[in-house]
Design a protein around this motif. Structure first.
Motif, mmCIF file in Angstrom:
data_model
loop_
_atom_site.group_PDB
_atom_site.id
_atom_site.type_symbol
_atom_site.label_atom_id
_atom_site.label_comp_id
_atom_site.label_asym_id
_atom_site.label_seq_id
_atom_site.Cartn_x
_atom_site.Cartn_y
_atom_site.Cartn_z
ATOM 1 N N GLY A 60 0.832 -1.193 0.000
ATOM 2 C CA GLY A 60 0.000 0.000 0.000
ATOM 3 C C GLY A 60 0.865 1.240 0.000
ATOM 4 N N ASN A 61 0.328 2.363 -0.477
ATOM 5 C CA ASN A 61 1.145 3.568 -0.585
ATOM 6 C C ASN A 61 0.618 4.759 0.211
ATOM 7 O OD1 ASN A 61 -1.091 4.262 -2.092
ATOM 8 N ND2 ASN A 61 0.043 4.802 -3.956
ATOM 9 N N ARG A 62 -0.495 4.611 0.920
ATOM 10 C CA ARG A 62 -1.027 5.720 1.714
ATOM 11 C C ARG A 62 -0.497 5.605 3.140
ATOM 12 N NH1 ARG A 62 -2.503 10.550 0.804
ATOM 13 N NH2 ARG A 62 -4.257 10.066 -0.574
ATOM 14 N N CYS A 63 0.500 6.399 3.482
ATOM 15 C CA CYS A 63 1.217 6.231 4.746
ATOM 16 C C CYS A 63 0.690 7.167 5.832
ATOM 17 C CB CYS A 63 2.706 6.489 4.533
ATOM 18 S SG CYS A 63 3.747 5.916 5.900
ATOM 19 N N THR A 64 0.666 6.663 7.054
ATOM 20 C CA THR A 64 0.260 7.490 8.188
ATOM 21 C C THR A 64 1.444 8.236 8.800
ATOM 22 O OG1 THR A 64 0.537 5.641 9.740
ATOM 23 C CG2 THR A 64 -1.636 5.932 8.747
ATOM 24 N N ASN A 65 2.659 7.892 8.385
ATOM 25 C CA ASN A 65 3.836 8.581 8.907
ATOM 26 C C ASN A 65 4.100 9.874 8.128
ATOM 27 O OD1 ASN A 65 4.493 6.947 11.062
ATOM 28 N ND2 ASN A 65 5.800 5.587 9.851
ATOM 29 N N ASP A 66 4.988 10.700 8.679
ATOM 30 C CA ASP A 66 5.241 12.027 8.113
ATOM 31 C C ASP A 66 6.686 12.235 7.683
ATOM 32 O OD1 ASP A 66 6.408 11.978 10.610
ATOM 33 O OD2 ASP A 66 5.874 14.048 11.097
ATOM 34 N N CYS A 67 7.386 11.170 7.275
ATOM 35 C CA CYS A 67 8.803 11.282 6.922
ATOM 36 C C CYS A 67 8.976 12.345 5.836
ATOM 37 C CB CYS A 67 9.328 9.941 6.434
ATOM 38 S SG CYS A 67 9.092 8.598 7.616
ATOM 39 N N LYS A 68 9.687 13.397 6.163
ATOM 40 C CA LYS A 68 9.734 14.577 5.305
ATOM 41 C C LYS A 68 10.458 14.348 3.985
ATOM 42 C CE LYS A 68 9.367 17.800 9.203
ATOM 43 N NZ LYS A 68 9.250 16.787 10.260
ATOM 44 N N TYR A 69 11.271 13.301 3.891
ATOM 45 C CA TYR A 69 11.983 13.017 2.657
ATOM 46 C C TYR A 69 11.152 12.161 1.706
ATOM 47 C CZ TYR A 69 12.691 8.588 5.054
ATOM 48 O OH TYR A 69 12.477 7.411 5.723
ATOM 49 N N CYS A 70 10.015 11.647 2.149
ATOM 50 C CA CYS A 70 9.281 10.637 1.391
ATOM 51 C C CYS A 70 8.045 11.219 0.710
ATOM 52 C CB CYS A 70 8.866 9.487 2.310
ATOM 53 S SG CYS A 70 7.991 8.165 1.442
ATOM 54 N N PRO A 71 7.898 11.021 -0.593
ATOM 55 C CA PRO A 71 6.725 11.531 -1.296
ATOM 56 C C PRO A 71 5.443 10.787 -0.958
ATOM 57 C CG PRO A 71 8.080 10.243 -2.775
ATOM 58 C CD PRO A 71 8.861 10.391 -1.516
ATOM 59 N N LEU A 72 5.540 9.691 -0.204
ATOM 60 C CA LEU A 72 4.347 8.928 0.179
ATOM 61 C C LEU A 72 3.859 9.272 1.580
ATOM 62 C CD1 LEU A 72 5.408 5.412 -1.184
ATOM 63 C CD2 LEU A 72 4.130 7.211 -2.353
ATOM 64 N N ARG A 73 4.444 10.300 2.198
ATOM 65 C CA ARG A 73 4.076 10.631 3.572
ATOM 66 C C ARG A 73 2.627 11.129 3.645
ATOM 67 N NH1 ARG A 73 7.057 14.451 1.284
ATOM 68 N NH2 ARG A 73 6.428 16.627 1.412
ATOM 69 N N ASN A 74 2.106 11.209 4.852
ATOM 70 C CA ASN A 74 0.710 11.624 5.022
ATOM 71 C C ASN A 74 0.490 13.061 4.535
ATOM 72 O OD1 ASN A 74 1.823 13.217 7.038
ATOM 73 N ND2 ASN A 74 0.964 12.046 8.725
ATOM 74 N N ASN A 75 -0.760 13.380 4.259
ATOM 75 C CA ASN A 75 -1.175 14.705 3.785
ATOM 76 C C ASN A 75 -0.693 15.032 2.382
ATOM 77 O OD1 ASN A 75 -2.491 15.284 6.253
ATOM 78 N ND2 ASN A 75 -0.532 15.920 7.164
ATOM 79 N N GLN A 76 -0.229 14.018 1.631
ATOM 80 C CA GLN A 76 0.146 14.245 0.239
ATOM 81 C C GLN A 76 -1.054 13.987 -0.671
ATOM 82 O OE1 GLN A 76 2.796 16.052 0.765
ATOM 83 N NE2 GLN A 76 3.911 15.118 -0.918
ATOM 84 N N ASP A 77 -1.044 14.636 -1.810
ATOM 85 C CA ASP A 77 -2.175 14.570 -2.724
ATOM 86 C C ASP A 77 -1.914 13.559 -3.835
ATOM 87 O OD1 ASP A 77 -4.430 15.013 -4.154
ATOM 88 O OD2 ASP A 77 -3.823 16.960 -4.949
ATOM 89 N N PHE A 78 -2.278 12.300 -3.615
ATOM 90 C CA PHE A 78 -2.175 11.284 -4.653
ATOM 91 C C PHE A 78 -3.190 10.188 -4.360
ATOM 92 C CE2 PHE A 78 0.847 10.071 -1.374
ATOM 93 C CZ PHE A 78 0.620 8.718 -1.196
#
Length: 388
Positions: A60-78
């Motif tokens: 899965g690609n919808r992550c609950t974490n907020d790792c700032k280097y990762c484009p899959l982090r939470n609050n991203q629009d995809f």
């Protein structure tokens, strides 16, 4: 979406983790799209040393974490995409029956909670092992914060486990995430995995690895390599990887796929995505891999690593050449009499060429350096440090 459409996105999103193959300049060792368009296939090296192909994907690609280097982090629009364990196992079983692979690298964004996600990864591996009787290679990514019980379950079915350490120390790690806890979510699971895979233990066969995200914080090379040496020495880690952070990672999309949107991140140090800045970040990653080989394969210690006044490796010269030029009293070495351990410190010579030298001098006398039959470029690099 059907399974293949989901995997096309999920396997693309798995590119941000490099823990199954280090970066390389050889295009034959780069990832490839499968002929069916079902995902990315990643080259690896098998235990026997031969090449192989591994399917690498996320559940899965919808992550609950907020790792700032990762484009899959939470609050991203995809668009969020995920697979059920049965769906993933069934697809891989069918896929590898048509094209033999050496294995599966399976990871995931954190879907709800670490343990829920880890259970899904474990369920996939269990179905492959028990239902489909799959005996090939399975690399499972341990989700930060997973319980000991779920790690134990992963050890039963996995050929390899990895958990990214991400940064050298809590101070740097805190700049990357406000959710994850360095001690509880990273160090404790890594230590537990090490205890369960130590020599003589039940799961000794399971290979372990981890990865640093280089440049996402303001960490120094000397800090990364200090942690690297400790992970090898104290936790007996099988392999460590280094992934250069670059701004804009993940903002490219494949035809027909929804674009991952990564907003500007002023809190991160800007390594850029083009020009000299990007090249420097990739060169830094390469130098760390070279230093890692010195620690793992060449008998060097952390204390012998040489850094510039800022605490980083040279970008102009590889770390072994820097060491050799700083220790002229050690050279030149006799190719006729020097032990293998000493010859490994000669710039240009690795285990393969040193083994060839030792083998040749046992069966025939050496009268000149050309008798070593080394490639011209290698011999020219090593020549100033050798003598007959």
């Amino acid at each position: 979406m059907d399974t293949q459409s989901k995997l096309d996105i999920l396997s693309r999103d798995a590119q941000y983790d490099l823990s199954c193959a280090c970066s390389t300049k050889n295009p034959e060792e780069h990832r490839k799209r499968s002929s069916t368009g079902s995902g990315w296939l990643y080259p690896t090296t098998t235990a026997s040393g031969g090449p192989g192909i591994m399917l690498k994907t996320l559940l899965g690609n919808r992550c609950t974490n907020d790792c700032k280097y990762c484009p899959l982090r939470n609050n991203q629009d995809f668009r969020p995409v995920s697979l059920a364990p049965k769906e993933m196992a069934s697809f891989f079983h069918e896929f590898q029956s048509k094209r033999p692979l050496i294995g599966l690298f399976l990871s995931s964004a954190v879907l709800g909670s670490p343990d829920k996600t880890m259970e899904m990864l474990n369920d996939t591996a269990r179905i492959l092992r028990n239902t489909y009787r799959y005996r090939g290679y399975i690399h499972l990514k341990v989700i930060p914060g997973s319980s000991k019980e779920n790690i134990d379950e992963a050890l039963k079915y996995a050929s390899a486990l990895s958990l990214n350490i991400e940064a050298p120390g809590e101070q740097h790690f805190a700049k990357l995430s406000n959710i994850k806890n360095y001690t509880q979510d990273i160090l404790k699971p890594l230590t537990y995995i090490a205890s369960q895979t130590a020599k003589g233990s039940r799961f000794e066969r399971v290979h372990t690895s981890s990865q640093f995200i280089v440049g996402a914080s303001d960490e120094l090379d000397k800090e990364i390599l200090l942690y690297t040496s400790q992970l090898y020495r104290e936790l007996h880690m099988g392999r460590l990887y280094f992934s250069a952070y670059q701004r804009g990672l993940g903002d490219q999309s494949l035809p027909g796929e929804q674009k991952l949107i990564q907003p500007s991140q002023p809190e991160l140090f800007d390594l850029g995505t083009e020009g000299e800045s990007a090249q420097a970040s990739l060169t830094r990653e390469h130098r760390l891999y070279q230093a890692d080989w010195l620690l793992r394969k060449y008998g060097f210690s952390y204390e012998e690593m040489l850094f510039n006044k800022e605490g980083n490796l040279s970008l102009e010269k590889d770390p072994k050449l820097v060491w050799a030029e700083s220790n002229p009293q050690y050279f030149p070495l006799s190719v006729k009499r020097s032990p293998k351990e000493a010859l490994l410190r000669v710039p240009g010579l690795g285990p393969t060429y040193v083994g060839r030298i030792v083998g040749q001098r046992r069966i025939a006398p050496l009268s000149c350096l050309e008798d070593l039959r080394l490639p011209f470029s290698v011999l020219e690099k090593a020549r100033p440090f050798l003598t007959i």
